[in-house]
Each structure stands twice: as structure tokens, then as C-alpha cells.
Design a protein around this motif. Structure first.
Motif, mmCIF file in Angstrom:
data_model
loop_
_atom_site.group_PDB
_atom_site.id
_atom_site.type_symbol
_atom_site.label_atom_id
_atom_site.label_comp_id
_atom_site.label_asym_id
_atom_site.label_seq_id
_atom_site.Cartn_x
_atom_site.Cartn_y
_atom_site.Cartn_z
ATOM 1 N N LEU A 84 0.834 -1.186 0.000
ATOM 2 C CA LEU A 84 0.000 0.000 0.000
ATOM 3 C C LEU A 84 0.876 1.245 0.000
ATOM 4 N N ASP A 85 0.247 2.410 -0.055
ATOM 5 C CA ASP A 85 0.979 3.664 -0.150
ATOM 6 C C ASP A 85 0.705 4.505 1.090
ATOM 7 N N LEU A 86 1.554 5.520 1.296
ATOM 8 C CA LEU A 86 1.402 6.453 2.403
ATOM 9 C C LEU A 86 1.443 7.875 1.873
ATOM 10 N N GLY A 87 0.693 8.758 2.522
ATOM 11 C CA GLY A 87 0.691 10.171 2.171
ATOM 12 C C GLY A 87 0.778 11.027 3.417
ATOM 13 N N ASN A 88 0.933 12.334 3.217
ATOM 14 C CA ASN A 88 1.083 13.299 4.296
ATOM 15 C C ASN A 88 -0.277 13.895 4.650
ATOM 16 N N HIS A 89 -0.607 13.829 5.948
ATOM 17 C CA HIS A 89 -1.848 14.417 6.460
ATOM 18 C C HIS A 89 -1.525 15.460 7.529
ATOM 19 N N THR A 90 -0.324 16.017 7.454
ATOM 20 C CA THR A 90 0.253 16.976 8.395
ATOM 21 C C THR A 90 0.733 16.275 9.664
ATOM 22 N N PHE A 91 1.417 17.024 10.516
ATOM 23 C CA PHE A 91 1.938 16.474 11.773
ATOM 24 C C PHE A 91 0.830 16.334 12.805
ATOM 25 N N GLY A 92 0.159 17.434 13.100
ATOM 26 C CA GLY A 92 -0.798 17.421 14.203
ATOM 27 C C GLY A 92 -2.251 17.585 13.822
ATOM 28 N N HIS A 93 -2.565 17.451 12.521
ATOM 29 C CA HIS A 93 -3.945 17.590 12.030
ATOM 30 C C HIS A 93 -4.526 18.964 12.365
ATOM 31 N N PRO A 94 -3.805 20.056 12.074
ATOM 32 C CA PRO A 94 -4.337 21.393 12.373
ATOM 33 C C PRO A 94 -5.380 21.820 11.345
ATOM 34 N N PHE A 110 0.655 26.799 9.277
ATOM 35 C CA PHE A 110 0.159 25.540 8.719
ATOM 36 C C PHE A 110 1.236 24.844 7.888
ATOM 37 N N SER A 111 1.936 25.587 7.059
ATOM 38 C CA SER A 111 2.960 24.970 6.209
ATOM 39 C C SER A 111 4.089 24.382 7.042
ATOM 40 N N ALA A 112 4.403 24.999 8.195
ATOM 41 C CA ALA A 112 5.430 24.439 9.079
ATOM 42 C C ALA A 112 4.976 23.088 9.630
ATOM 43 N N ASP A 113 3.695 22.984 10.002
ATOM 44 C CA ASP A 113 3.174 21.706 10.492
ATOM 45 C C ASP A 113 3.156 20.660 9.384
ATOM 46 N N LEU A 114 2.841 21.097 8.191
ATOM 47 C CA LEU A 114 2.846 20.191 7.034
ATOM 48 C C LEU A 114 4.241 19.603 6.818
ATOM 49 N N LEU A 115 5.269 20.444 6.888
ATOM 50 C CA LEU A 115 6.643 19.968 6.704
ATOM 51 C C LEU A 115 7.052 19.018 7.822
ATOM 52 N N ALA A 116 6.643 19.326 9.047
ATOM 53 C CA ALA A 116 6.954 18.435 10.162
ATOM 54 C C ALA A 116 6.286 17.075 9.979
ATOM 55 N N GLY A 117 5.156 17.070 9.276
ATOM 56 C CA GLY A 117 4.415 15.840 9.085
ATOM 57 C C GLY A 117 4.953 14.916 8.019
ATOM 58 N N GLU A 118 6.000 15.316 7.341
ATOM 59 C CA GLU A 118 6.532 14.460 6.266
ATOM 60 C C GLU A 118 7.854 13.783 6.634
ATOM 61 N N GLU A 119 8.430 14.136 7.781
ATOM 62 C CA GLU A 119 9.801 13.720 8.082
ATOM 63 C C GLU A 119 9.970 12.199 8.131
ATOM 64 N N GLN A 120 9.245 11.525 9.016
ATOM 65 C CA GLN A 120 9.413 10.074 9.164
ATOM 66 C C GLN A 120 8.858 9.314 7.960
ATOM 67 N N THR A 121 7.782 9.811 7.395
ATOM 68 C CA THR A 121 7.184 9.135 6.239
ATOM 69 C C THR A 121 8.135 9.153 5.056
ATOM 70 N N ARG A 122 8.795 10.284 4.830
ATOM 71 C CA ARG A 122 9.783 10.340 3.746
ATOM 72 C C ARG A 122 10.921 9.344 3.983
ATOM 73 N N ILE A 123 11.357 9.213 5.214
ATOM 74 C CA ILE A 123 12.481 8.318 5.518
ATOM 75 C C ILE A 123 12.128 6.873 5.193
ATOM 76 N N ILE A 124 10.961 6.434 5.636
ATOM 77 C CA ILE A 124 10.639 5.019 5.417
ATOM 78 C C ILE A 124 10.299 4.743 3.952
ATOM 79 N N LEU A 125 9.749 5.739 3.257
ATOM 80 C CA LEU A 125 9.511 5.560 1.826
ATOM 81 C C LEU A 125 10.832 5.538 1.062
ATOM 82 N N ARG A 126 11.743 6.441 1.417
ATOM 83 C CA ARG A 126 13.040 6.510 0.730
ATOM 84 C C ARG A 126 13.821 5.208 0.897
#
Length: 320
Positions: A101-111, A121-137
Motif C-alpha cells: 500500500l501507499d502512504l501520504g502526508n496528512h500533516t503532523f498534528g492535524h491542524p 500551517f505549512s510548518a506543520d505540514l513539513l513536520a508531518g513528512e519527516e518520518q514518512t519520507r524516511i521510510i519511503l526513501r
């Protein structure tokens, strides 16, 4: 008919993991559905690792039983407790990827974007991609899709433009929703009954859930035919919760009975309906079918007849 044939041709060239369930005799043409599941690794009032694991295990089993591709949208705040990354919760995301299956970004804290500045909001969005990018990469895969919390895309033309441009610059594709619903209210009622140990109420909520979802689906199918003169590839929004852990199999069976083939989000978005203009900047978090209709300035009768969440579910959820 031309649109259906073109879309079917696109599917023939797509991944072999896409299921091809048997079609009931009453269905003349195949319908297409992308399953999107929000709030990974799980959204539950029982926040133990064991409950997170149970939800993940059951949802993945139901998807695999139907050979249904899906994408899960992650709130990375759920991977932490007191600022500490919890390996057990992170491992649940790996299970999604292990299942194909696939994973996407839904932000860090769901603001709520409508309550924040673009910068916050964009700062929270960026924080929400950190671990997901690592495991996908680690699997030579990329983070491609973004889902707006509350389906709030900007309540002014300027806020909408800012976020749209930011997402494009980051290489994101917005994950739209056409089959929106009050599943989260059912889930809240179901969780309360589960906490109370009330299996009869759990069953009552679960048994009301599938007919409600079918009624909502029929409503949005009619919306699509009114707007486009045909069925379109639909995108379904649900959540990773205890309700779907127990009832996703029944939900998927309902869609299969209605003639749906389960497809990846990328394949659903090849339907040209998703190229429709969306100028909606209201406060609501609404389906893209209604955004497109509002943009086209259709008559308000278009929106009539939307099925409501049953009163007893609203009351059990404390949302009456």
C-alpha cells in the motif's frame, strides 16, 4: 461511454495489484473506487500500542482479502509520546508498505488551516513528512500525496492560492475526496460503546454504518452523473479506527456489490473529472463534487437529498 473506455484502457496498463472482483449480473459497466484512509497509524480513544496494532492488522487483512489497493494518510504526531518517537507505532507504517500500500502526508498534528496562518500551517505540514519520507526513501519510493485535514483547503482566495502553490513546489499531488461522509461520527460512537464494554451498542452502530455509507455513495453517484453525465472514478474517505477495523470487510463487499473495482489513487485521478476547476473557498470541508458544482454555479437543488447521520449515532457520539 468514451470516458469509460479511456479510463478502462488506462487501468489495463496499470499495476497488476489492482483487484478485479466479480461483477454482479445487474451491473452493466464497471465503476472505479480509490480507497483513502486518514489519521494513520490510528485514531482511537484507546491509545495503547495494542489497540493501534489491532486496528492496523484488521484493516490490512480486510484490504488484502479484497485485493484492494489503498493509501493511508499519516499524522506523524501519533508516532510520538512526550516528544519521543515510538518504534512500535512507526513499525505500523512499515506494515502498510509491506502490504503493498501507499502512504501520504496528512500533516503532523492535524491542524485546521482555516484557523492558522499559512506560515504556521505549512510548518506543520513539513513536520508531518519527516518520518514518512524516511521510510519511503528506504524502499526507493517517494512521498507524493497530501490530504488536507478537515478537507479545509483555504477559506479565502489568497490562502487557497498560497497553499496550492506551496504543495506544487514541494511536489505534492492533492488527494481529493468525492465520497465524503460522517464515518468519523459513527467511529466516535463505536469507540464509546467499546470503552463501555457495550457490545450490543457496538453492533447497532456497526449495522447502521454500512447502509448509511451505501446511501451516501448512491447520493454522490447521482451528483457525478448530474455534473458529468456519467459515473466517474470515485475517491472514498474513511479513517484508521476501530469501526473500520471491524467493518471494513463489509464496507468493501458493499462496494463490490455495487460494481466497483478497487484502484490506486493515481489511477482514479486519471479520470478527467479531476481536472475540473475548484474555486471553492468557503469554510466547510466538503466533497470535491460539491466544490466543482459550486464553481460551476449550479442550482442549489443539486445538493438536495444528502443522507444524514442517524440521530442515535449522533447522540451516542455526543455530537447531537
Amino acid at each position: 461511454m468514451k470516458h469509460v473506455l479511456l479510463f478502462a484502457l488506462a487501468l489495463l496498463l496499470a499495476s497488476p495489484l489492482v483487484a478485479q472482483p466479480a461483477m454482479p449480473d445487474s451491473v452493466q459497466e464497471t465503476r472505479f473506487l480509490a480507497i483513502t484512509i486518514d489519521d494513520l497509524p490510528a485514531v482511537t480513544r484507546q491509545r495503547s500500542l495494542e489497540n493501534f496494532q489491532e486496528i492496523t492488522r484488521k484493516i490490512l487483512a480486510a484490504l488484502q482479502q479484497e485485493k484492494a489497493p489503498a493509501i493511508g494518510f499519516v499524522n506523524e504526531s501519533k508516532l510520538y509520546e512526550a516528544g519521543e518517537l515510538l518504534p512500535g507505532r512507526l513499525a505500523l507504517l512499515d506494515q502498510w508498505l509491506d502490504a503493498g500500500l501507499d502512504l501520504g502526508n496528512h500533516t503532523f498534528g492535524h491542524p485546521d488551516y482555516h484557523q492558522l496562518s499559512f506560515e504556521a500551517f505549512s510548518a506543520d505540514l513539513l513536520a508531518g513528512e519527516e518520518q514518512t519520507r524516511i521510510i519511503l526513501r528506504a524502499r526507493n519510493r517517494m512521498l507524493r500525496y497530501f490530504r488536507h485535514p478537515f478537507l479545509h483547503t483555504g477559506n479565502s482566495p489568497e490562502k487557497k492560492r498560497q497553499l496550492d502553490e506551496f504543495l506544487r513546489e514541494r511536489g505534492y499531488v492533492v488527494a481529493p475526496v468525492t465520497i465524503d461522509n460522517a464515518e468519523y461520527i459513527f467511529a466516535r460512537a463505536y469507540d464509546q460503546a467499546r470503552i463501555d464494554g457495550d457490545s450490543a451498542t457496538m453492533r447497532r452502530v456497526g449495522e447502521a454504518y454500512i447502509p448509511y455509507m451505501e446511501a451516501k455513495t448512491a447520493y454522490y453517484e447521482a451528483n457525478a452523473r448530474t455534473l458529468f453525465g456519467r459515473d466517474i472514478a470515485q475517491t472514498l474517505l474513511i479513517h484508521a479506527n476501530n469501526l473500520n477495523a471491524d467493518y471494513l470487510g463489509a464496507l468493501l463487499a458493499m462496494y463490490r456489490h455495487r460494481g466497483y473495482r478497487f484502484v490506486r489513487l493515481a489511477e482514479a485521478l486519471t479520470d478527467e473529472a479531476y481536472q475540473s476547476a475548484d474555486a471553492y473557498t468557503g469554510n466547510g470541508g466538503i466533497t470535491w463534487l460539491h466544490r466543482w458544482a459550486i464553481t460551476r454555479k449550479v442550482d442549489k437543488s443539486f445538493f438536495a437529498g444528502e443522507p444524514a447521520c442517524p440521530e442515535f449515532v449522533m447522540e451516542l457520539a455526543g455530537m447531537r
